[in-house]
Design a protein around this motif. Structure first.
Motif, PDB file in Angstrom:
ATOM      1  N   ALA A  34     -10.192  -4.776   4.466  1.00  0.00           N
ATOM      2  CA  ALA A  34      -9.930  -3.449   3.907  1.00  0.00           C
ATOM      3  C   ALA A  34      -8.542  -3.027   4.407  1.00  0.00           C
ATOM      4  O   ALA A  34      -7.709  -3.889   4.715  1.00  0.00           O
ATOM      5  CB  ALA A  34     -11.017  -2.474   4.350  1.00  0.00           C
ATOM      6  N   GLU A  35      -8.281  -1.734   4.508  1.00  0.00           N
ATOM      7  CA  GLU A  35      -6.984  -1.280   5.013  1.00  0.00           C
ATOM      8  C   GLU A  35      -6.796  -1.721   6.462  1.00  0.00           C
ATOM      9  O   GLU A  35      -7.743  -1.652   7.264  1.00  0.00           O
ATOM     10  CB  GLU A  35      -6.877   0.253   4.948  1.00  0.00           C
ATOM     11  N   PRO A  36      -5.603  -2.177   6.835  1.00  0.00           N
ATOM     12  CA  PRO A  36      -5.339  -2.478   8.248  1.00  0.00           C
ATOM     13  C   PRO A  36      -5.569  -1.230   9.105  1.00  0.00           C
ATOM     14  O   PRO A  36      -5.247  -0.111   8.692  1.00  0.00           O
ATOM     15  CB  PRO A  36      -3.866  -2.893   8.250  1.00  0.00           C
ATOM     16  N   ILE A  37      -6.142  -1.425  10.275  1.00  0.00           N
ATOM     17  CA  ILE A  37      -6.439  -0.292  11.152  1.00  0.00           C
ATOM     18  C   ILE A  37      -5.196   0.080  11.949  1.00  0.00           C
ATOM     19  O   ILE A  37      -4.613  -0.754  12.649  1.00  0.00           O
ATOM     20  CB  ILE A  37      -7.613  -0.628  12.092  1.00  0.00           C
ATOM     21  N   ILE A  38      -4.794   1.335  11.830  1.00  0.00           N
ATOM     22  CA  ILE A  38      -3.628   1.876  12.525  1.00  0.00           C
ATOM     23  C   ILE A  38      -4.048   3.190  13.190  1.00  0.00           C
ATOM     24  O   ILE A  38      -5.135   3.706  12.937  1.00  0.00           O
ATOM     25  CB  ILE A  38      -2.454   2.097  11.556  1.00  0.00           C
ATOM     26  N   PRO A  39      -3.217   3.755  14.072  1.00  0.00           N
ATOM     27  CA  PRO A  39      -3.638   4.930  14.848  1.00  0.00           C
ATOM     28  C   PRO A  39      -4.125   6.109  14.027  1.00  0.00           C
ATOM     29  O   PRO A  39      -5.063   6.795  14.437  1.00  0.00           O
ATOM     30  CB  PRO A  39      -2.380   5.292  15.639  1.00  0.00           C
ATOM     31  N   ALA A  66      -3.805  -7.753   3.606  1.00  0.00           N
ATOM     32  CA  ALA A  66      -3.978  -6.299   3.592  1.00  0.00           C
ATOM     33  C   ALA A  66      -4.721  -5.958   2.315  1.00  0.00           C
ATOM     34  O   ALA A  66      -4.315  -6.348   1.222  1.00  0.00           O
ATOM     35  CB  ALA A  66      -2.638  -5.574   3.648  1.00  0.00           C
ATOM     36  N   GLY A  67      -5.823  -5.253   2.478  1.00  0.00           N
ATOM     37  CA  GLY A  67      -6.612  -4.887   1.317  1.00  0.00           C
ATOM     38  C   GLY A  67      -6.827  -3.395   1.254  1.00  0.00           C
ATOM     39  O   GLY A  67      -6.076  -2.616   1.824  1.00  0.00           O
ATOM     40  N   GLY A  89     -17.402  -4.627   2.301  1.00  0.00           N
ATOM     41  CA  GLY A  89     -17.228  -6.016   1.888  1.00  0.00           C
ATOM     42  C   GLY A  89     -16.036  -6.728   2.489  1.00  0.00           C
ATOM     43  O   GLY A  89     -15.702  -7.841   2.062  1.00  0.00           O
ATOM     44  N   ALA A  90     -15.371  -6.120   3.488  1.00  0.00           N
ATOM     45  CA  ALA A  90     -14.240  -6.789   4.129  1.00  0.00           C
ATOM     46  C   ALA A  90     -14.698  -8.087   4.782  1.00  0.00           C
ATOM     47  O   ALA A  90     -15.758  -8.138   5.412  1.00  0.00           O
ATOM     48  CB  ALA A  90     -13.601  -5.868   5.164  1.00  0.00           C
ATOM     49  N   ALA A 117      -8.318  12.175   4.043  1.00  0.00           N
ATOM     50  CA  ALA A 117      -6.869  12.018   3.926  1.00  0.00           C
ATOM     51  C   ALA A 117      -6.394  10.627   4.315  1.00  0.00           C
ATOM     52  O   ALA A 117      -5.344  10.174   3.859  1.00  0.00           O
ATOM     53  CB  ALA A 117      -6.161  13.064   4.793  1.00  0.00           C
ATOM     54  N   THR A 118      -7.176   9.925   5.142  1.00  0.00           N
ATOM     55  CA  THR A 118      -6.692   8.655   5.691  1.00  0.00           C
ATOM     56  C   THR A 118      -6.309   7.636   4.612  1.00  0.00           C
ATOM     57  O   THR A 118      -5.211   7.069   4.661  1.00  0.00           O
ATOM     58  CB  THR A 118      -7.747   8.051   6.635  1.00  0.00           C
ATOM     59  N   PRO A 119      -7.156   7.350   3.609  1.00  0.00           N
ATOM     60  CA  PRO A 119      -6.749   6.366   2.586  1.00  0.00           C
ATOM     61  C   PRO A 119      -5.487   6.792   1.849  1.00  0.00           C
ATOM     62  O   PRO A 119      -4.654   5.954   1.507  1.00  0.00           O
ATOM     63  CB  PRO A 119      -7.953   6.314   1.639  1.00  0.00           C
ATOM     64  N   ILE A 120      -5.348   8.102   1.616  1.00  0.00           N
ATOM     65  CA  ILE A 120      -4.161   8.585   0.913  1.00  0.00           C
ATOM     66  C   ILE A 120      -2.917   8.344   1.756  1.00  0.00           C
ATOM     67  O   ILE A 120      -1.899   7.841   1.278  1.00  0.00           O
ATOM     68  CB  ILE A 120      -4.307  10.087   0.583  1.00  0.00           C
TER      69      ILE A 120
END
Length: 513
Positions: A157-162, A129-130, A182-183, A272-275
């Motif tokens: 990068a961040e794991p993809i979730i809904p 998980a990055g 760069g993932a 908002a998603t990364p937060i």
């Protein structure tokens, strides 16, 4: 209502709180220290070839600038007075071990966690998980990846979730952005089956591997699944078991029509998603300690039905398909065992506890109290589940499904070391040589890095483990570590004892050695 949905709703209302705290947590005490590559000569050692288990005695390994310069008989190797020399008489040299499912960079004390991984022979790891921030720090050389840490082999990068993508177009845009950032691969998990299949197709278009959890309701025999690179934790859950069930059609239809985990049906704004993902990662620490505590009665019941209707012929056919598709398995048996047997007294005597931050161990004990309150009947189902998962691991191994070692650990809970994973694989019936292959040449093949890792040979990276006993004779010998060479830098058992003492005596375990 599944509690995680409520958690997500609460998180939406708390966007302005806790973000910087999580950023600091994820960075894990970032260090700008650089990897130093060294020169070294290891003499009089027995070299083990993990491809066959064959051994060459009285060998010298000459290392220059972190790479293996030459390998040959000690008697004919020319001495080089400028190189440090290690007499490895009576020792066995194997390529460094690789942990292909780790969360070490997410640890609060990641430099110490990485060093502890090195101490158990891990010279390379795949971070599972990055984040955009971690990818940027890697590009700038700002991660704590010195000669006292394993090499970072790959990171998403961040794991993809809904909440990060809920439509095909959003998914495509997100995956393109992650690749641009760069993932090395895309990680997916908790999502609808239809979006999961779309993600696999999109990964093929982009030319980036896709890995992770197989969501509930997915049929691994579908054509799209051929391009799913690694299956983590044997699924997890009931997906593989349903595919191996004589009642597959009924159970699969039920898991699609009546999912036991309700997915949120909203998409957050891009800003908002990364937060939110950061907040989820922080808030979900308790959930991640033991996910089975969130299992609904329907989920447990469906898993039990799938297990009791196990059809070995169906499972052999599935395994054959995985081989043909080149679908890889990272079983992480230690992760599954700590979920299903969290109340095993051995975990409260685990040697790693001295390296866990007190607040993290306290949280683990709190979750243990919750586990102790679940019914005896449910605990028995989990016990049967784990025994079945060992059988499944052996079945896949016998069928030549490509497999690699991993733990899922981040140094914040007991029972999640690679050495323990070796022992669980052995308990499942995997031979010591096969385990050695799963942690050396198999990761090299998976990563397409066979020219630089996985063997002790000229031109390879100088990442080597020195063992006091033959690793092909019994699994315990993989833990008889006398020394570890990382990029040509030699760390003795005595060195590691000193490092461990320093970490154990630190109040928060957050030190930078």
């Amino acid at each position: 209502m599944y509690r995680l949905v409520l958690m997500l709703m609460l998180l939406v209302t708390s966007l302005t709180h806790g973000c910087s705290v999580f950023t600091n947590l994820l960075s894990g005490g970032i260090s700008t220290a650089k990897l130093q590559k060294a020169s070294l000569v290891i003499e009089n050692v027995t070299i083990v070839d993990p491809r066959t288990g064959s051994k060459k005695i009285s060998q010298s390994i000459v290392i220059s600038d972190g790479r293996i310069e030459s390998v040959g008989s000690t008697l004919i190797q020319k001495p080089n007075k400028t190189y440090k020399r290690i007499n490895a008489q009576g020792l066995f040299a194997v390529p460094g071990f690789n942990n292909m499912h780790s969360h070490a960079l997410q640890a609060e004390n990641s430099p110490a966690v990485l060093l502890l991984m090195l101490a158990e022979g891990v010279t390379g790891f795949r971070q599972m998980a990055g984040s955009t921030e971690l990818l940027s720090q890697r590009a700038a050389g700002e991660l704590p990846l010195t000669e006292k840490a394993p090499a970072l082999l790959a990171m998403p990068a961040e794991p993809i979730i809904p909440i990060s993508a809920s439509t095909k177009d959003e998914l495509s845009e997100l995956m393109q952005r992650q690749k641009k950032d760069g993932a090395d691969f895309i990680k997916v998990g908790w999502m609808s089956p239809s979006l999961f299949y779309e993600a696999i197709v999109e990964s093929q278009k982009l030319g980036i591997p896709i890995v992770g959890h197989v969501p509930e309701g997915v049929d691994p025999t579908r054509a799209e699944f051929a391009n799913f690179r690694t299956i983590e934790h044997l699924g997890p859950g009931d997906v593989i078991w349903i595919a191996c069930s004589s009642q597959k059609a009924i159970l699969l239809s039920e898991s699609i029509d009546k999912p036991t985990r309700i997915l949120p049906n909203f998409k957050l704004p891009n800003f908002a998603t990364p937060i939110i993902q950061s907040l989820i990662a922080g808030k979900m620490k308790r959930f991640l300690i033991n996910p089975v505590l969130e299992d609904s009665p329907a989920r447990v019941s469906r898993l039990q039905k799938a297990l009791t209707s196990f059809d070995r012929n169906k499972c052999n056919a599935l395994a054959e398909q995985f081989v043909q598709n080149d679908n890889w398995m990272v079983p992480t048996l230690v992760r599954l065992r700590t979920q299903y047997f969290q109340n095993d007294p051995e975990y409260q005597k685990d040697k790693s506890i001295q390296f866990i931050a007190p607040h993290a161990y306290k949280e683990w004990l709190s979750v243990l109290n919750d586990f102790n309150r679940i019914s005896t009947e449910r605990k028995l189902i989990y016990k049967e589940t784990y025994e079945s998962q060992k059988v499944l691991t052996k079945l896949f191994s016998d069928a030549k499904v490509p497999m690699m070692t991993g733990t899922d650990g981040s140094g914040q809970a007991p029972g999640l070391s690679l050495q323990q994973e070796f022992k669980e694989l052995a308990a499942a019936g995997i031979s010591p040589l096969q385990i050695l292959q799963m942690t050396t040449i198999q990761p090299a093949r998976f990563l397409k890095k066979t020219s630089t890792m996985g063997l002790i040979a000229k031109g390879m990276n100088a990442d080597i483990v020195l063992l006091a006993a033959d690793p092909t004779s019994k699994v315990e010998n993989l833990g008889t570590i006398s020394g570890v060479i990382r990029a040509g830098n030699y760390h003795s058992k005595s060195d590691f004892d000193t490092y461990k003492k320093t970490i154990a005596e630190s109040s928060d375990k957050n030190i930078n050695l």
